[in-house]
Design a protein around this motif. Structure first.
Motif, PDB file in Angstrom:
ATOM      1  N   ALA A 200      14.408 -18.907  -6.751  1.00  0.00           N
ATOM      2  CA  ALA A 200      13.207 -18.586  -7.529  1.00  0.00           C
ATOM      3  C   ALA A 200      12.136 -17.958  -6.643  1.00  0.00           C
ATOM      4  CB  ALA A 200      12.674 -19.846  -8.206  1.00  0.00           C
ATOM      5  N   MET A 201      11.999 -18.438  -5.392  1.00  0.00           N
ATOM      6  CA  MET A 201      11.023 -17.848  -4.487  1.00  0.00           C
ATOM      7  C   MET A 201      11.389 -16.408  -4.143  1.00  0.00           C
ATOM      8  SD  MET A 201       8.428 -19.715  -3.727  1.00  0.00           S
ATOM      9  CE  MET A 201       7.894 -18.737  -2.339  1.00  0.00           C
ATOM     10  N   ASP A 202      12.683 -16.148  -4.001  1.00  0.00           N
ATOM     11  CA  ASP A 202      13.121 -14.775  -3.732  1.00  0.00           C
ATOM     12  C   ASP A 202      12.729 -13.855  -4.872  1.00  0.00           C
ATOM     13  OD1 ASP A 202      14.389 -12.579  -2.609  1.00  0.00           O
ATOM     14  OD2 ASP A 202      16.324 -13.102  -3.489  1.00  0.00           O
ATOM     15  N   GLY A 203      12.932 -14.328  -6.112  1.00  0.00           N
ATOM     16  CA  GLY A 203      12.555 -13.501  -7.259  1.00  0.00           C
ATOM     17  C   GLY A 203      11.056 -13.394  -7.445  1.00  0.00           C
ATOM     18  N   ALA A 204      10.342 -14.533  -7.221  1.00  0.00           N
ATOM     19  CA  ALA A 204       8.893 -14.524  -7.441  1.00  0.00           C
ATOM     20  C   ALA A 204       8.182 -13.632  -6.431  1.00  0.00           C
ATOM     21  CB  ALA A 204       8.352 -15.948  -7.365  1.00  0.00           C
ATOM     22  N   SER A 205       8.741 -13.497  -5.212  1.00  0.00           N
ATOM     23  CA  SER A 205       8.095 -12.630  -4.223  1.00  0.00           C
ATOM     24  C   SER A 205       8.090 -11.173  -4.670  1.00  0.00           C
ATOM     25  CB  SER A 205       8.813 -12.761  -2.880  1.00  0.00           C
ATOM     26  OG  SER A 205      10.164 -12.340  -2.987  1.00  0.00           O
ATOM     27  N   LYS A 206       9.061 -10.798  -5.524  1.00  0.00           N
ATOM     28  CA  LYS A 206       9.056  -9.431  -6.056  1.00  0.00           C
ATOM     29  C   LYS A 206       7.832  -9.173  -6.933  1.00  0.00           C
ATOM     30  CE  LYS A 206      13.179  -8.633  -4.287  1.00  0.00           C
ATOM     31  NZ  LYS A 206      13.482  -9.962  -3.751  1.00  0.00           N
ATOM     32  N   TYR A 207       7.376 -10.216  -7.630  1.00  0.00           N
ATOM     33  CA  TYR A 207       6.165 -10.065  -8.435  1.00  0.00           C
ATOM     34  C   TYR A 207       4.955  -9.773  -7.557  1.00  0.00           C
ATOM     35  CZ  TYR A 207       8.542 -11.823 -12.605  1.00  0.00           C
ATOM     36  OH  TYR A 207       9.384 -11.981 -13.668  1.00  0.00           O
ATOM     37  N   VAL A 208       4.879 -10.446  -6.390  1.00  0.00           N
ATOM     38  CA  VAL A 208       3.739 -10.229  -5.509  1.00  0.00           C
ATOM     39  C   VAL A 208       3.758  -8.809  -4.954  1.00  0.00           C
ATOM     40  CG1 VAL A 208       2.575 -11.066  -3.433  1.00  0.00           C
ATOM     41  CG2 VAL A 208       3.746 -12.672  -4.929  1.00  0.00           C
ATOM     42  N   ARG A 209       4.950  -8.325  -4.591  1.00  0.00           N
ATOM     43  CA  ARG A 209       5.040  -6.939  -4.099  1.00  0.00           C
ATOM     44  C   ARG A 209       4.642  -5.974  -5.202  1.00  0.00           C
ATOM     45  NH1 ARG A 209      10.558  -5.821  -1.077  1.00  0.00           N
ATOM     46  NH2 ARG A 209       9.360  -3.953  -0.538  1.00  0.00           N
ATOM     47  N   GLY A 210       5.107  -6.244  -6.418  1.00  0.00           N
ATOM     48  CA  GLY A 210       4.697  -5.396  -7.532  1.00  0.00           C
ATOM     49  C   GLY A 210       3.208  -5.465  -7.780  1.00  0.00           C
ATOM     50  N   ASP A 211       2.603  -6.634  -7.556  1.00  0.00           N
ATOM     51  CA  ASP A 211       1.164  -6.778  -7.735  1.00  0.00           C
ATOM     52  C   ASP A 211       0.402  -5.926  -6.720  1.00  0.00           C
ATOM     53  OD1 ASP A 211      -1.327  -7.827  -8.511  1.00  0.00           O
ATOM     54  OD2 ASP A 211      -1.213  -9.367  -6.982  1.00  0.00           O
ATOM     55  N   ALA A 212       0.924  -5.872  -5.475  1.00  0.00           N
ATOM     56  CA  ALA A 212       0.267  -5.040  -4.460  1.00  0.00           C
ATOM     57  C   ALA A 212       0.304  -3.559  -4.844  1.00  0.00           C
ATOM     58  CB  ALA A 212       0.934  -5.254  -3.110  1.00  0.00           C
ATOM     59  N   VAL A 213       1.460  -3.108  -5.323  1.00  0.00           N
ATOM     60  CA  VAL A 213       1.570  -1.715  -5.768  1.00  0.00           C
ATOM     61  C   VAL A 213       0.650  -1.464  -6.955  1.00  0.00           C
ATOM     62  CG1 VAL A 213       3.137   0.025  -6.677  1.00  0.00           C
ATOM     63  CG2 VAL A 213       3.920  -1.552  -4.905  1.00  0.00           C
ATOM     64  N   ALA A 214       0.642  -2.424  -7.905  1.00  0.00           N
ATOM     65  CA  ALA A 214      -0.225  -2.268  -9.077  1.00  0.00           C
ATOM     66  C   ALA A 214      -1.687  -2.224  -8.676  1.00  0.00           C
ATOM     67  CB  ALA A 214       0.027  -3.415 -10.055  1.00  0.00           C
ATOM     68  N   GLY A 215      -2.085  -3.013  -7.634  1.00  0.00           N
ATOM     69  CA  GLY A 215      -3.476  -2.994  -7.187  1.00  0.00           C
ATOM     70  C   GLY A 215      -3.894  -1.621  -6.690  1.00  0.00           C
ATOM     71  N   ILE A 216      -2.989  -0.955  -5.938  1.00  0.00           N
ATOM     72  CA  ILE A 216      -3.303   0.400  -5.450  1.00  0.00           C
ATOM     73  C   ILE A 216      -3.447   1.364  -6.622  1.00  0.00           C
ATOM     74  CG2 ILE A 216      -2.461   2.309  -4.053  1.00  0.00           C
ATOM     75  CD1 ILE A 216      -0.970   0.289  -2.342  1.00  0.00           C
ATOM     76  N   LEU A 217      -2.485   1.332  -7.541  1.00  0.00           N
ATOM     77  CA  LEU A 217      -2.517   2.256  -8.674  1.00  0.00           C
ATOM     78  C   LEU A 217      -3.737   2.015  -9.547  1.00  0.00           C
ATOM     79  CD1 LEU A 217       1.275   2.242  -9.658  1.00  0.00           C
ATOM     80  CD2 LEU A 217       0.028   3.943  -8.311  1.00  0.00           C
ATOM     81  N   VAL A 218      -4.061   0.727  -9.810  1.00  0.00           N
ATOM     82  CA  VAL A 218      -5.222   0.423 -10.656  1.00  0.00           C
ATOM     83  C   VAL A 218      -6.505   0.919 -10.001  1.00  0.00           C
ATOM     84  CG1 VAL A 218      -6.622  -1.471 -11.568  1.00  0.00           C
ATOM     85  CG2 VAL A 218      -4.146  -1.517 -11.843  1.00  0.00           C
ATOM     86  N   THR A 219      -6.624   0.743  -8.687  1.00  0.00           N
ATOM     87  CA  THR A 219      -7.826   1.216  -7.987  1.00  0.00           C
ATOM     88  C   THR A 219      -7.955   2.741  -8.070  1.00  0.00           C
ATOM     89  OG1 THR A 219      -7.671  -0.671  -6.483  1.00  0.00           O
ATOM     90  CG2 THR A 219      -9.059   1.166  -5.799  1.00  0.00           C
ATOM     91  N   VAL A 220      -6.837   3.445  -7.829  1.00  0.00           N
ATOM     92  CA  VAL A 220      -6.872   4.917  -7.922  1.00  0.00           C
ATOM     93  C   VAL A 220      -7.214   5.366  -9.326  1.00  0.00           C
ATOM     94  CG1 VAL A 220      -5.471   7.008  -7.706  1.00  0.00           C
ATOM     95  CG2 VAL A 220      -5.263   5.192  -5.997  1.00  0.00           C
ATOM     96  N   ILE A 221      -6.621   4.729 -10.318  1.00  0.00           N
ATOM     97  CA  ILE A 221      -6.907   5.101 -11.711  1.00  0.00           C
ATOM     98  C   ILE A 221      -8.360   4.824 -12.050  1.00  0.00           C
ATOM     99  CG2 ILE A 221      -6.372   4.472 -14.105  1.00  0.00           C
ATOM    100  CD1 ILE A 221      -3.485   4.004 -13.202  1.00  0.00           C
ATOM    101  N   ASN A 222      -8.899   3.676 -11.558  1.00  0.00           N
ATOM    102  CA  ASN A 222     -10.306   3.371 -11.822  1.00  0.00           C
ATOM    103  C   ASN A 222     -11.234   4.417 -11.219  1.00  0.00           C
ATOM    104  OD1 ASN A 222      -9.783   1.127 -13.309  1.00  0.00           O
ATOM    105  ND2 ASN A 222     -10.163  -0.348 -11.659  1.00  0.00           N
ATOM    106  N   VAL A 223     -10.915   4.880  -9.996  1.00  0.00           N
ATOM    107  CA  VAL A 223     -11.758   5.900  -9.354  1.00  0.00           C
ATOM    108  C   VAL A 223     -11.710   7.197 -10.146  1.00  0.00           C
ATOM    109  CG1 VAL A 223     -12.054   7.321  -7.298  1.00  0.00           C
ATOM    110  CG2 VAL A 223     -11.564   4.869  -7.073  1.00  0.00           C
ATOM    111  N   ILE A 224     -10.492   7.666 -10.467  1.00  0.00           N
ATOM    112  CA  ILE A 224     -10.362   8.929 -11.202  1.00  0.00           C
ATOM    113  C   ILE A 224     -10.955   8.812 -12.604  1.00  0.00           C
ATOM    114  CG2 ILE A 224      -8.720  10.586 -12.133  1.00  0.00           C
ATOM    115  CD1 ILE A 224      -6.848   9.870  -9.811  1.00  0.00           C
ATOM    116  N   GLY A 225     -10.626   7.716 -13.293  1.00  0.00           N
ATOM    117  CA  GLY A 225     -11.169   7.523 -14.638  1.00  0.00           C
ATOM    118  C   GLY A 225     -12.669   7.381 -14.630  1.00  0.00           C
ATOM    119  N   GLY A 226     -13.211   6.684 -13.610  1.00  0.00           N
ATOM    120  CA  GLY A 226     -14.659   6.537 -13.532  1.00  0.00           C
ATOM    121  C   GLY A 226     -15.354   7.873 -13.330  1.00  0.00           C
TER     122      GLY A 226
END
Length: 713
Positions: A200-226
């Motif tokens: 379960a920890m092996d699978g759950a760590s994939k969520y954290v990596r995805g969260d890091a990628v999502a954080g970058i994309l959300v920040t870029v989208i917020n800057v461009i959208g803003g």
């Protein structure tokens, strides 16, 4: 008020209100709250509350992981990891909505928390904010999360590979009577939960990596959208819109990324720690600063760097001097505590206190029969390092295991073994133990408390680092290893047991081997008293009217010598009552009892099968032995020495072939020869069982696998 009091609550609402497990509602409410944040607009004040709660949750998870002794103590961590990730993503959606809709009103449009992270942490400079945000994301994504995920993946693989060995060890402890069914079930659950946890920890760590990628994309989208919203919809200048919306987006990203980094570090701590009885903080302090030499060398290097011109001398000299001072204080403390003077002073103080508290010594009394101490039937003597194994105040489990051994022995063999008298013996090696029977040593070994014995059952692959030895109970090759190598050894196919289990297994083996010597007259009388509660006339008619107590004891001892259980006392008593009118010879009575117990003896040697794979005598050898028996009598003294050596050698070879095929070595002979050959072969081949044709039930099929005495060619 009275009208409301007469309104009855629905049954489901009553059950909900009176539920004892209120915490079970926390998860559904939390999930509904996260979905609401994604759908419904939230005011800035509520958003501040949730951002603060997210940071607090991350700190709680980190501290919990630091104080966790073993990974299964925080078994809910994979779920917590997933829920915290979803909470951050929900907050990103809610904050993005308010940033794009209210960002033109100022830097506090998304709440005070986002504003504080955008101004206080990065000084209001969005360029610095972008760099800091990217660095935090890289640390989280590439270093912490990737490493923790890899450790969890390897841990899951090793846990799955080691599961069969752990299950075998649990079954071995259960069969030896060291643990009960409840303890075995609990340990099996722990083994399966450990594998599931790392998976379960092996699978759950994939969520954290995805969260890091999502954080970058959300920040870029917020800057461009803003920028688009500020310039096109609200008519702000490009520079002003870039500063406002970039600061808001970076502040929002940092608010989410810092708790993400904290929880990723917690995940790495949980999966990377080695199982121990100490939490991670105690382990680090006790092991990192345990050696004075390390502090001296480190302090000397730092102090030497401070003497180099051009270096920050004050800082290096201060830190180096502090480390050297800490090393000196630690060395002084160890020297004082370990000095002979300190030890002698402590011993003298303890002796003085004991002397002051003790009453005056009485006059020396004359010797009496009270000074004659009876010899313990069963004794266990341990060295001083093994005292924690037998001391309840220090958590010793050996006493409980010995009770389990006696109980299992009574259930299987048929009588209660005498209690085991345990005492320390300073004449033994610190980690040695000795097992005595009626004051005479029958077994001895060494067990290292805190280490584990990895036993090779014949299927293990590879070698282990440790003290090479043999299993004291069965003589199998084994190695004493540290606790850190336990999972690796189980994964390689070794049976791994702790020091207490080694001593208990050795004791159990010796009790079973010497069962006949443990059966005294007191135990035989207790057996008769126990049987008399159910069949009083049967016992009264036999002892002492038809057979003496000593003769009954001899028959029972003869059975135990050859490994025959005496649980079926009713059959034994009835057989003796039937035949004692014809003979009083214990040997003849033993043979008659064995025939009556034939079905139980065969079941004990060949459980769950109707085909009996046995060895037999060659016809010529059988006739020769019958002639020798007729000439010399039942003691077999007339057997020629060369013939005796040949029989012993061929029986040993045939027994080895039987064991190599996974069969129980059993020699089937005519009834008159059974006692003679059993007594003759018992010393050289204790694992070989000798049966007579009269002891085999008619329903069993006999398959001959080897002939003893067959001439080559």
């Amino acid at each position: 008020m009275s009208a409301l009091s007469n309104v009855k609550m629905p049954p489901w609402l009553q059950g909900l209100a009176t539920s004892q497990n209120k915490s079970s509602l926390a998860a559904p409410i939390f999930l509904i709250m996260m979905l609401s944040m994604m759908i419904l607009p939230l005011p800035a004040f509520v958003l501040d509350i949730f951002f603060t709660f997210n940071i607090a949750l991350a700190i709680v998870v980190l501290l919990t992981s630091l104080y966790t002794v073993k990974p299964l103590d925080f078994m809910a961590f994979p779920t917590v990891l997933l829920v915290s990730t979803m909470l951050r993503l929900s907050l990103n959606v809610a904050s993005t909505r308010i940033v794009l809709t209210e960002g033109h009103t100022g830097a506090d449009a998304a709440g005070k928390v986002v504003e504080a992270f955008g101004h206080f942490l990065i000084g209001g400079n969005y360029t610095v904010g972008i760099v800091v945000f990217i660095i935090l994301t890289i640390i989280n994504f590439i270093v912490v999360t990737k490493g923790a995920g890899r450790i969890a993946e390897v841990g899951a693989r090793f846990a799955l590979d080691a599961m069969p060995g752990k299950q075998m060890a649990i079954d071995a402890d259960l069969n030896a009577g060291l643990i009960g069914e409840a303890d075995a079930r609990k340990r099996r659950n722990e083994v399966s939960q450990e594998a599931e946890f790392y998976g379960a920890m092996d699978g759950a760590s994939k969520y954290v990596r995805g969260d890091a990628v999502a954080g970058i994309l959300v920040t870029v989208i917020n800057v461009i959208g803003g920028l688009l919203v500020g310039v096109i919809q609200h008519g702000l200048p490009f520079g002003e819109a870039a500063q406002i919306y970039t600061l808001l987006a970076i502040g929002d990203g940092l608010v989410a990324q810092i708790p993400s980094l904290i929880i990723s570090i917690a995940a790495g701590i949980v999966v990377s720690r080695v199982a121990s009885e100490e939490d991670i903080g105690t382990q680090m302090v006790s092991q990192l600063f345990a050696r004075v030499e390390v502090l001296y060398v480190t302090g000397g290097i730092i102090f030497g760097l401070g003497l180099i011109p051009g270096m920050p001398n004050l800082m290096f000299l201060t830190i180096g001097g502090a480390i050297l001072g800490a090393g000196y204080m630690m060395a002084r403390k160890q020297k004082v505590e370990g000095s002979p003077v300190a030890k002698a002073a402590k011993a003298e103080a303890e002796a003085a206190a004991a002397a002051a508290a003790a009453p005056p010594a009485p006059e020396q009394e004359e010797a009496s029969w009270q000074d004659v101490m009876p010899v313990d039937t069963l004794g266990l003597e341990v060295g001083y390092r093994l005292i924690p194994l037998v001391d309840k105040t220090q958590g010793g489990e050996l006493l409980k295991r010995i009770k389990g051994i006696r109980k299992k022995f009574a259930q299987e063999v048929g009588f209660l073994a005498p209690p085991v008298h345990i005492r320390d013996n300073l004449e033994l090696k610190p980690s040695a133990y000795r097992i005595t029977l009626k004051g005479v040593e029958v077994g001895m070994g060494e067990a290292f408390n805190g280490q584990f014995l990895a036993i090779n059952p014949g299927m293990a692959s590879g070698t282990l680092q440790g003290l090479v030895t043999t299993d004291p109970a069965f003589g199998l090759p084994a190695t004493w290893i540290d606790a850190s190598l336990r999972d690796q050894a189980q994964g390689m196919g070794y049976t791994v047991v702790d020091a207490g289990t080694v001593v208990a297994t050795h004791l159990n083996h010796l009790i079973s081997t010497h069962a006949s010597e443990l059966l005294g007259r007191a135990e035989v009388q207790a057996l008769l008293d126990h049987l008399a509660k159910e069949a009083p006339r049967l016992v009264e008619d036999l002892v002492p009217k038809m057979v003496s107590l000593s003769a009954l004891q001899k028959v029972l001892q003869n059975l135990l010598v050859e490994g025959v259980h005496i649980r079926d006392m009713r059959t034994i008593i009835e057989t003796l009552a039937e035949h004692t009118v014809h003979t009083q010879d214990p040997g003849d009575l033993t043979a008659l009892v064995r025939m009556a117990l034939g079905r139980a003896i065969v079941q004990q040697l060949f459980p769950g099968t109707n085909e009996l794979s046995v060895m037999t005598l060659d016809n010529r050898l059988e006739r020769l032995l019958m002639q020798a028996l007729a000439a010399s009598g039942p003691d077999g003294a007339g057997i020629e020495p060369g013939l005796a050596d040949t029989i012993a050698q061929q029986a040993a070879q045939a027994a080895q072939q039987q064991e190599a095929m996974g069969l129980t070595p059993v020699l089937l002979v005519p009834g008159p020869l059974r006692a003679l050959l059993s007594r003759f072969l018992r010393r050289a081949l204790p694992q070989l069982k000798v049966l007579s044709h009269a002891e085999i039930p008619e329903s069993k099929t006999i398959r001959v696998t080897a002939l003893v005495g067959q001439q080559p060619g």
